[in-house]
Each structure stands twice: as structure tokens, then as C-alpha cells.
Design a protein around this motif. Sequence first.
Motif, PDB file in Angstrom:
ATOM      1  N   LYS A   2       0.823  -1.203   0.000  1.00 30.86           N
ATOM      2  CA  LYS A   2       0.000   0.000   0.000  1.00 30.86           C
ATOM      3  C   LYS A   2       0.861   1.259   0.000  1.00 30.86           C
ATOM      4  N   TYR A   3       2.064   1.218   0.580  1.00 34.30           N
ATOM      5  CA  TYR A   3       2.953   2.374   0.556  1.00 34.30           C
ATOM      6  C   TYR A   3       3.478   2.651  -0.854  1.00 34.30           C
ATOM      7  N   LEU A   4       3.679   1.601  -1.615  1.00 31.90           N
ATOM      8  CA  LEU A   4       4.112   1.752  -2.998  1.00 31.90           C
ATOM      9  C   LEU A   4       3.015   2.416  -3.837  1.00 31.90           C
ATOM     10  N   LEU A   6       0.618   4.343  -2.660  1.00 29.93           N
ATOM     11  CA  LEU A   6       0.528   5.714  -2.163  1.00 29.93           C
ATOM     12  C   LEU A   6       1.635   6.580  -2.761  1.00 29.93           C
ATOM     13  N   LEU A   7       2.841   6.051  -2.843  1.00 24.67           N
ATOM     14  CA  LEU A   7       3.956   6.772  -3.433  1.00 24.67           C
ATOM     15  C   LEU A   7       3.703   7.052  -4.909  1.00 24.67           C
TER      16      LEU A   7
END
Length: 71
Positions: A2-4, A6-7
Motif C-alpha cells: 500500500k505504501y508503494l 501511495l507513493l
Amino acid sequence: MKYLVLLLVLLLGIGTWRSRRAAQGSAPPPRASAQDMPACAHCGVHIPQAEAWTLGNQAYCCAEHRQLGPG
């Protein structure tokens, strides 16, 4: 994972913002041309040279102050 995502969304947003900004032109808005702002010899108020009442080399803000002379 999920951070990828978001990035990627963040980078896409920044890229879109920068491209729109570049399309609009990043030059600052034009400014009004500078003009002299003499002070009234009677009261000291600064006024544009084009609107000043003059008597010799003295500038005044209105006809009344021009008649009264330096305060």
C-alpha cells in the motif's frame, strides 16, 4: 504494497501539478510601472506624480493645500 501505491499516486499528483504549472508559465504577473510618488509639501501625504498639484518644484495633494503652501 500500500505504501508503494501511495507513493505512485503522490508522484503522479506532483507530476500533474508541475506540468499544469509549466503550461501556464511560471513568470510572475506583470507589475504596474513604477512612478514618482512625491510628498505633499503641506501635509506629507504621498501621491502619484500624475495626480499631484504642483507649484514650482513643490507638489501638493489638492488645490486647497497648494493655496495654503508649505505647512
